[in-house]
Design an enzyme around this catalytic site. Structure first.
Site, PDB file in Angstrom:
ATOM      1  N   SER A  64       0.836  -1.193   0.000  1.00  0.00           N
ATOM      2  CA  SER A  64       0.000   0.000   0.000  1.00  0.00           C
ATOM      3  C   SER A  64       0.880   1.256   0.000  1.00  0.00           C
ATOM      4  O   SER A  64       1.750   1.376  -0.846  1.00  0.00           O
ATOM      5  CB  SER A  64      -0.938  -0.053   1.206  1.00  0.00           C
ATOM      6  N   ASP A 120      -8.430  -6.904  -4.442  1.00  0.00           N
ATOM      7  CA  ASP A 120      -8.010  -5.560  -4.012  1.00  0.00           C
ATOM      8  C   ASP A 120      -8.599  -4.535  -4.976  1.00  0.00           C
ATOM      9  O   ASP A 120      -8.162  -4.441  -6.117  1.00  0.00           O
ATOM     10  CB  ASP A 120      -6.469  -5.494  -4.011  1.00  0.00           C
ATOM     11  N   HIS A 174      -7.745  -5.546  -0.189  1.00  0.00           N
ATOM     12  CA  HIS A 174      -6.464  -4.858  -0.117  1.00  0.00           C
ATOM     13  C   HIS A 174      -5.645  -5.297   1.099  1.00  0.00           C
ATOM     14  O   HIS A 174      -4.424  -5.419   1.036  1.00  0.00           O
ATOM     15  CB  HIS A 174      -6.735  -3.353  -0.058  1.00  0.00           C
TER      16      HIS A 174
END
Lengths: 221, 400
Positions: free
Chosen positions: B169, B335, B368
């Protein structure tokens, strides 16, 4: 184009044994050391590993994540992807050679894939199972069913292989799209090159698979 | 009358939180007036400090160091008990003896990013010029600023080249920035669940979160410390919105469905009747206990500004031209914050740059957040990639 003009080579492929497959050895022999290679449909990365032992900078594309994982574990650079959809994203002339080993018959658009191989690489090496092989012909002729072999064991309804061709068909395709054949080999049931200078129809009948070194060439008139 | 229970006030006191900001319980590197941090916004930040943790031992030739870059709301406490929450480290599943990031083999470093609130200088820190908390007087920071500060930390630790830079991320963005800015210092890179730029949809979600913070009457234009308060309701809402984007519909459905919380029938109120509601409220309220609201504004902004191609004339491949770093890019099928298509765009650019890149898309319905969870396929590929990188760099034996 006549396959008769092309000499089967006596080289490492038929002499070496060991952990590597005979057809991989033959392909590796066609690649100049120090060059940059993309192996499309690289599976577990065995061919790439063989190439790296010869100082060749190899990259791979593989559809299955399990295959990618095994390649990464071997320290190979392999991208999960699909030959039919992902080759368009590779720039022109990115590689010296692009290899398509035993994968052509599983692509949706073999002609487009072949054109892409020779756009991305200056040369391409393509190997595929020869549907003109006598055992295949016999199964259809005598048995009356779609052929199955040790290397292609799946039934017609659940196979990933959707575009079979014969050595003769492939030569005609190369002619049609103006691809130059630099070398042609046919391998027998055991993956050994057919040693003799033979007319093409013998290859087409007795070759279990064909291996071709291709380069860009003008369209033959 | 309809019953409404508001989000409860935090249990961890503001004093505990602010103590950790200026005087963290982890090691700190101080950089004085002679070593300013040059920020993208044009300001020289000085003095400043970076708080960090390390695990494992650095080998004799200093070749086994791995930098972990943390995600938006995480910190340097990767594999130790968190000093505020008392909970285990956020990546203990990945980091430790015998784990993919094996502390018996590698020297692991993780710093709190600049702009954070766990000991690195950020908006919650005390501004030495005024003796007051920075608040919105703190300059805007970017992902490249975070990476520049990390590079200064590594100089301080006398580590020239990292065996690998790892992160998911916002951490993945830092990994990519590391390779673009300091390719010679990064032997290999493992960017996960990330992208080379923040999408419009992601910026939109961040704006939602920021506006929730700013709409809280306790925010006081960012000067809430002076008012001895914290915009915990606004920050909790921001976290709830963010948390939804970290999961997937399938994961939420599997976890909660439409099940009710401690009841059979609806209460006909705006109480948390559904399990998914009370889960989000819990996520929101536990987050505000450990995180500073202004820091949330600054870090989300840093992600929004991130665009590697934009820094290289719009051509992504140029950012990685001639790079020798070995890459392993990983994405997750469910995701939707950083979808696989964005990882593929990165891989194509790396291929066009002739970089040595591997890429795998892991099949999972966990969204995610999968990079923080127990996903064995992800562990396998991380372990394999690090081992091959170590081998290529000549690591052997216990520290290899």
């Amino acid at each position: 184009m006549s396959v008769q003009e092309m000499l089967p080579l006596d080289g490492l492929a038929s002499e070496q044994s060991g952990p590597f497959r005979a057809d991989h050895l033959l392909v590796a022999e066609m690649v100049k050391p120090g060059s940059k290679v993309l192996d499309v449909g690289c599976g577990d990365g065995d061919l790439l590993q063989l190439l790296e032992t010869r100082g060749i900078d190899g990259r791979g594309i593989e559809l299955s994540r399990e295959g990618v994982n095994r390649c990464v574990a071997k320290g190979l650079a392999v991208v999960q992807g699909d030959a039919d959809t992902d080759l368009v994203n590779y720039p022109d002339d990115a590689f010296d050679y692009v290899i398509l080993s035993q994968t052509l018959q599983a692509t949706r658009q073999p002609k487009v894939v072949l054109e892409n191989l020779l756009r991305i690489g200056r040369r391409a090496i393509v190997s595929f199972p020869n549907f003109g092989f006598w055992k295949m012909r016999l199964q259809l002729l005598v048995g009356g069913h779609m052929p199955r072999t040790e290397n292609l064991p799946a039934s017609w309804y659940d196979t990933a292989n959707i575009h079979f061709c014969t050595i003769k068909d492939f030569v005609e395709l190369c002619d049609a799209i103006g691809v130059k054949m630099e070398r042609a080999e046919a391998l027998d049931l055991y993956g050994r090159p057919l040693r003799l200078r033979l007319p093409w129809w013998v290859w087409n009948l007795f070759g279990e698979q064909g291996v071709f070194l291709l380069s860009r060439g003008g369209r033959k008139s | 009358m309809v019953g409404v229970k508001s989000i409860p006030s935090p249990a961890i006191s503001a004093d505990d939180r602010s103590h950790e900001v200026d005087h963290p319980s982890s090691p700190v590197a101080h950089f004085g007036a002679d070593q300013p941090l040059r920020l993208d916004c044009g300001v020289d930040l000085s003095p400043f400090q970076i708080a960090y943790q390390t695990y494992g031992e650095l080998n004799a030739d200093r070749s086994n160091a791995i930098l972990i870059c943390h995600a938006l709301t995480l910190d340097q406490h990767v594999a130790n008990v968190h000093p505020l929450t008392g909970k285990p480290g956020w990546w203990e599943i990945m980091v430790g003896p015998g784990r993919p990031l094996d502390t018996d083999k590698y020297f692991i470093i993780c710093s709190n990013v600049i702009g954070g609130c766990m000991g690195s200088t950020g908006p919650a820190s005390t501004n030495p010029a005024t003796g007051k908390v920075w608040g919105l007087d703190f300059p805007i920071i970017t992902i490249p600023d975070m990476v520049r500060a990390q590079a200064m930390l590594l100089d301080r630790l006398d580590i020239d080249t990292l065996l690998c830079v790892v992160g998911g991320s916002m951490g993945g963005m830092q990994v990519l920035q590391w390779t673009a800015a300091y390719p010679e210092r990064v032997f290999s890179a493992l960017p996960t669940a990330c992208s080379t730029r923040h999408s419009a949809q992601n910026i939109a979600f961040h704006e939602l979160g920021r506006q929730a913070v700013m709409a809280d009457p306790d925010w006081h234009g960012g000067r809430y410390v002076d008012q001895a308060t914290h915009p915990h309701r606004g920050l909790a809402v921001a976290r709830m919105a963010g948390h939804i984007t970290y999961l997937s519909d399938a994961a939420l459905h599997r976890k909660f469905g439409r099940r009710m919380q401690d009841r059979e029938l609806p209460t006909f109120s705006f109480d948390a009747d559904f399990q998914v509601e009370s889960y989000l409220r819990y996520q929101g309220s536990s987050f505000v206990e450990r995180f500073d609201a202004n820091s949330y504004l600054y870090l989300t902004r840093a992600m929004d500004y991130f665009d590697i191609a934009g820094d290289h004339g719009g051509v992504l491949a140029k950012a990685f031209a001639g790079i020798e770093t070995r890459f392993c890019v990983v994405s997750f099928t469910s995701d939707w914050l950083f979808p696989t298509s964005e990882s593929r765009a990165l891989v194509h650019a790396l291929n066009a740059s002739s970089a040595r890149v591997s890429f795998a898309e892991i099949e999972t319905d966990r969204g995610h957040d999968a990079f923080l969870l127990d996903v064995p396929e992800f562990f396998d590929i991380s372990r394999a990639f690090l081992q091959s990188a170590g081998k290529a760099r000549g690591l052997t034996g216990k520290n290899g």
